[in-house]
Design a protein around this motif. Structure first.
Motif, PDB file in Angstrom:
ATOM      1  N   LEU A  95     -37.531  -1.275  36.855  1.00 62.90           N
ATOM      2  CA  LEU A  95     -37.164  -2.387  37.736  1.00 62.90           C
ATOM      3  C   LEU A  95     -36.595  -1.875  39.051  1.00 62.90           C
ATOM      4  CD1 LEU A  95     -35.454  -4.758  35.141  1.00 62.90           C
ATOM      5  CD2 LEU A  95     -37.644  -5.147  36.276  1.00 62.90           C
ATOM      6  N   ALA A  96     -35.769  -0.824  38.948  1.00 63.34           N
ATOM      7  CA  ALA A  96     -35.098  -0.328  40.151  1.00 63.34           C
ATOM      8  C   ALA A  96     -36.084   0.263  41.147  1.00 63.34           C
ATOM      9  CB  ALA A  96     -34.061   0.726  39.755  1.00 63.34           C
ATOM     10  N   PHE A  97     -37.090   0.936  40.654  1.00 64.16           N
ATOM     11  CA  PHE A  97     -38.016   1.627  41.551  1.00 64.16           C
ATOM     12  C   PHE A  97     -39.290   0.834  41.831  1.00 64.16           C
ATOM     13  CE2 PHE A  97     -35.472   5.070  39.691  1.00 64.16           C
ATOM     14  CZ  PHE A  97     -34.971   5.629  40.862  1.00 64.16           C
TER      15      PHE A  97
ATOM     16  N   ILE B 222     -41.535  -0.420  39.851  1.00 61.40           N
ATOM     17  CA  ILE B 222     -42.688  -0.300  38.977  1.00 61.40           C
ATOM     18  C   ILE B 222     -42.939  -1.618  38.245  1.00 61.40           C
ATOM     19  CG2 ILE B 222     -43.629   0.964  36.991  1.00 61.40           C
ATOM     20  CD1 ILE B 222     -41.840   3.315  37.844  1.00 61.40           C
ATOM     21  N   LEU B 223     -41.823  -2.305  37.945  1.00 61.90           N
ATOM     22  CA  LEU B 223     -41.912  -3.617  37.295  1.00 61.90           C
ATOM     23  C   LEU B 223     -41.344  -4.670  38.230  1.00 61.90           C
ATOM     24  CD1 LEU B 223     -40.611  -2.565  33.756  1.00 61.90           C
ATOM     25  CD2 LEU B 223     -42.984  -2.892  34.446  1.00 61.90           C
ATOM     26  N   ASP B 224     -41.793  -5.892  38.078  1.00 61.59           N
ATOM     27  CA  ASP B 224     -41.323  -6.997  38.896  1.00 61.59           C
ATOM     28  C   ASP B 224     -40.107  -7.614  38.222  1.00 61.59           C
ATOM     29  OD1 ASP B 224     -40.905  -9.115  40.527  1.00 61.59           O
ATOM     30  OD2 ASP B 224     -42.728 -10.215  39.976  1.00 61.59           O
ATOM     31  N   PRO B 225     -38.918  -7.552  38.862  1.00 57.14           N
ATOM     32  CA  PRO B 225     -37.726  -8.068  38.213  1.00 57.14           C
ATOM     33  C   PRO B 225     -37.718  -9.578  38.091  1.00 57.14           C
ATOM     34  CG  PRO B 225     -37.226  -7.446  40.460  1.00 57.14           C
ATOM     35  CD  PRO B 225     -38.638  -6.990  40.192  1.00 57.14           C
ATOM     36  N   GLY B 226     -38.411 -10.261  38.980  1.00 56.11           N
ATOM     37  CA  GLY B 226     -38.453 -11.718  38.921  1.00 56.11           C
ATOM     38  C   GLY B 226     -37.130 -12.377  39.247  1.00 56.11           C
ATOM     39  N   ILE B 227     -36.246 -11.640  39.940  1.00 57.06           N
ATOM     40  CA  ILE B 227     -34.933 -12.201  40.289  1.00 57.06           C
ATOM     41  C   ILE B 227     -34.844 -12.305  41.805  1.00 57.06           C
ATOM     42  CG2 ILE B 227     -32.457 -11.813  40.198  1.00 57.06           C
ATOM     43  CD1 ILE B 227     -32.847 -10.338  37.588  1.00 57.06           C
TER      44      ILE B 227
ATOM     45  N   LEU C  54     -22.086  -1.068  42.508  1.00 53.16           N
ATOM     46  CA  LEU C  54     -21.974  -2.328  43.251  1.00 53.16           C
ATOM     47  C   LEU C  54     -21.326  -2.166  44.623  1.00 53.16           C
ATOM     48  CD1 LEU C  54     -20.838  -4.611  40.294  1.00 53.16           C
ATOM     49  CD2 LEU C  54     -23.074  -4.637  41.414  1.00 53.16           C
ATOM     50  N   ALA C  55     -21.079  -0.933  45.063  1.00 54.55           N
ATOM     51  CA  ALA C  55     -20.343  -0.718  46.311  1.00 54.55           C
ATOM     52  C   ALA C  55     -21.015  -1.388  47.499  1.00 54.55           C
ATOM     53  CB  ALA C  55     -20.185   0.777  46.573  1.00 54.55           C
ATOM     54  N   ASN C  56     -22.332  -1.255  47.622  1.00 55.48           N
ATOM     55  CA  ASN C  56     -23.035  -1.841  48.765  1.00 55.48           C
ATOM     56  C   ASN C  56     -22.951  -3.355  48.774  1.00 55.48           C
ATOM     57  OD1 ASN C  56     -23.933   0.594  49.879  1.00 55.48           O
ATOM     58  ND2 ASN C  56     -25.673   0.686  48.477  1.00 55.48           N
TER      59      ASN C  56
ATOM     60  N   VAL D 122     -26.801   1.757  37.153  1.00 53.48           N
ATOM     61  CA  VAL D 122     -27.207   1.832  38.560  1.00 53.48           C
ATOM     62  C   VAL D 122     -28.591   1.210  38.745  1.00 53.48           C
ATOM     63  CG1 VAL D 122     -27.787   3.402  40.456  1.00 53.48           C
ATOM     64  CG2 VAL D 122     -25.758   3.834  39.045  1.00 53.48           C
ATOM     65  N   ALA D 123     -29.482   1.463  37.785  1.00 54.01           N
ATOM     66  CA  ALA D 123     -30.821   0.878  37.874  1.00 54.01           C
ATOM     67  C   ALA D 123     -30.764  -0.643  37.845  1.00 54.01           C
ATOM     68  CB  ALA D 123     -31.686   1.399  36.728  1.00 54.01           C
ATOM     69  N   LEU D 124     -29.907  -1.181  36.995  1.00 53.43           N
ATOM     70  CA  LEU D 124     -29.779  -2.637  36.902  1.00 53.43           C
ATOM     71  C   LEU D 124     -29.257  -3.219  38.214  1.00 53.43           C
ATOM     72  CD1 LEU D 124     -29.830  -5.233  35.191  1.00 53.43           C
ATOM     73  CD2 LEU D 124     -27.488  -4.681  34.465  1.00 53.43           C
ATOM     74  N   SER D 125     -28.229  -2.598  38.787  1.00 55.36           N
ATOM     75  CA  SER D 125     -27.667  -3.117  40.043  1.00 55.36           C
ATOM     76  C   SER D 125     -28.681  -3.012  41.175  1.00 55.36           C
ATOM     77  CB  SER D 125     -26.397  -2.348  40.408  1.00 55.36           C
ATOM     78  OG  SER D 125     -26.697  -1.006  40.723  1.00 55.36           O
ATOM     79  N   THR D 126     -29.530  -1.981  41.155  1.00 60.20           N
ATOM     80  CA  THR D 126     -30.556  -1.827  42.184  1.00 60.20           C
ATOM     81  C   THR D 126     -31.656  -2.861  42.025  1.00 60.20           C
ATOM     82  OG1 THR D 126     -30.114   0.548  42.211  1.00 60.20           O
ATOM     83  CG2 THR D 126     -32.152  -0.178  43.244  1.00 60.20           C
TER      84      THR D 126
END
Length: 540
Positions: A531-533, A535-540, A318-320, A441-445
């Protein structure tokens, strides 16, 4: 960890959480009201003051809480210990303040730090006296095992500082307003702390003389070694700021201090454990309970690793998002130093309880050598990396210096007489951290809204981390309840019942389907990585 030590840790942790909340709320305001450059000057002054106070205070505060906690049969032992250290505190406070005034008056301060900072050192001279009695009062109460009194005083110190410093800096008083906050808070806590000590042991003991058998030489030897230990440790905290000030603008120092402030949030629980262990394990050492000490510190090492690691992974993820929200857009340069500091901050966190137990034994030769090794690594790397690389060089150097503390103090602990790794399960804890870092990290991205990320990632990430810790055996399923069972009732009684039930279930073979859990977490990791890369649409 027995119930008395646990209650001490709980008192210290509770107070540190409260102080952390106050600090977390006030620090970004102070940064904004002062600006990056003035905040850099303020950070430099506090670093110089902290190193100076080592020679004024550290031997006294460590000594009084260690020797008060020891189980000695000498008549009026507590009165003589308090009197001895109170006399020494008065002498060193007066001498320390006088030397600082003379150094300022005759231009030594201006020569070292610039004439624009000279006026602030007169305030620091007054702060020497108030801080001395603030720390003496708090550490004396801790030596008596009265953390329920000593720790609220730390919160009072933070609140008193904020009550004065924030309004003054908002009104434009600047660095002087921040220093006035420290002066007011330390005076307030010093008075209250000494009154509480006086209720337990009359401060008139300062006028009583102990017998010839009183161990003055032992105490003074411990004081001198403690001063050396604290000086070396504090150099790890402050040498980077002082050196960075010589090679970079004040704004760079301010942003680097902002990164350090966030990284040091990882230490609030390890510092609480360290604070309690110095005097609590002194009693265990005096009773020659070596196996108990090894069991206590190795389990604490494991818990400290896991707790600090999950916080470090969350901060990195979450640093960024967190740094610009917390300090403002001006602090974006602090993000990279923060990421570089986190691995070392984790190593230093694990080293803290180990160091505290070594201090409790009383023979500080090996802890001093170990800390000196880490300090030397830190100094050499900062000298090499700050001139060409600035903040990033300081962060890399300091991170390596911090991390080396764990290695050196594991070596020191074995020479002192205990094994900090007996039940530490370091490989399993490290594997837990690596496995959990991927989905966290993937979730935060994947979450693009910063406020949603701050709300979702910490609790979900903690759940992922704990699940992996259980799966790889970094912790046993009953252990959290074993810890809670040491707490006062009704929490302790209920947790003890749950712990017994879980242990019996595991003994009977009725447990979890590990393969199913692993497959679930593998699928979760793949989902979050997708989700991070994109490939899937996070919808958020």
């Amino acid at each position: 960890m027995n119930r008395s030590i646990t209650s001490g840790v709980v008192s210290v942790v509770s107070a540190k959480i409260a102080a952390l909340v106050v600090t977390a709320l006030s620090t970004p305001l102070l940064y904004r009201f002062l600006g990056a450059s003035a905040y850099g000057e303020y950070a430099l002054l506090l670093s110089v003051f902290a190193i100076y106070m080592i020679f004024v205070s550290s031997g006294i505060t460590d000594g009084v809480r260690k020797f008060l906690a020891e189980d000695r049969t000498a008549a009026n032992w507590s009165e003589h210990v308090v009197g001895f250290y109170f006399r020494l505190a008065i002498l060193l406070a007066g001498l320390g303040a006088l030397l600082l005034v003379l150094a300022t008056r005759f231009g030594l301060v201006g020569l070292a730090f610039g004439s624009e900072l000279t006026i602030y050192f007169y305030v620091l001279a007054a702060l020497v006296i108030t801080a001395q009695f603030r720390d003496f009062g708090r550490k004396t109460l801790m030596g008596f095992g009265l953390e329920r009194y000593s720790e609220p005083l730390k919160v009072l110190d933070k609140v008193g500082f904020v009550a004065v410093a924030i309004p003054l800096t908002y009104l434009g008083v600047g660095v002087m307003g921040a220093l006035a906050g420290h002066l007011f808070a330390s005076l307030l806590v010093g008075v209250v702390g000494l009154l509480l000590v006086h209720r337990r042991i009359s401060l008139s003991s300062v006028f009583s003389s102990p017998t010839e058998r009183f161990p003055r030489t032992e105490m003074l030897t411990f004081n001198s070694m403690s001063i050396a230990l604290i000086f070396l440790m504090m150099s790890l905290y402050h040498i980077d700021i002082i050196m960075l000030n010589r090679f970079r603008a004040d704004s760079a120092v301010g942003n680097y201090k902002a990164a350090l402030t966030i990284a040091e949030f990882l230490w609030f629980v390890p510092m609480a454990i360290q604070t309690v262990f110095v005097h609590s394990t002194s009693e265990l050492w005096s009773q020659n309970r070596y196996q108990k000490i090894s069991e206590l510190v190795s389990r604490t090492t494991r818990y400290t690793f896991l707790l600090t690691a999950v916080m470090a992974v969350g901060l990195a993820a979450l640093a960024n998002v967190a740094v610009p929200i917390y300090f403002g857009a001006e602090a974006k340069p602090a993000i990279t130093p923060l990421l570089l500091l986190l691995p070392g901050a984790l190593g230093f966190a694990i080293a803290r309880p180990i160091l505290a137990v070594s201090q409790g034994e009383g023979t500080l030769r090996y802890p001093v050598i170990a800390t000196g090794g880490a300090a030397l690594v830190n100094l050499v790397l900062n000298l090499a990396l700050i001139p060409p690389f600035g903040m990033r060089g300081a962060a890399v150097a300091t991170s390596i210096g911090y991390g080396s503390m764990f290695v050196f103090h594991c070596w020191s602990a074995r020479l002192v007489g205990f094994d900090p790794l007996a039940d530490a399960r370091l490989s399993r804890a490290a594997l837990t951290t690596l496995l959990a870092a991927v989905p966290i990290v993937a979730l935060s991205t994947a979450i693009t809204n910063p406020w949603i990320a701050l709300a979702v990632v910490p609790p979900v990430g903690f759940g992922i981390f704990i699940t992996f810790a259980l799966l790889v055996g970094a912790i046993d399923i009953a252990e959290p309840f074993e810890i809670l069972s040491l707490f006062p009732d009704p929490i302790g009684a209920k947790a003890d019942g749950i712990s017994d039930w879980l242990v019996s279930r595991e003994t009977d073979g009725a447990g979890r389907n590990w393969l199913q859990s692993l497959l679930f977490l593998a699928g979760l990791s793949l989902l979050l990585s997708g989700l991070a890369f994109g490939i899937l649409d996070p919808g958020i």
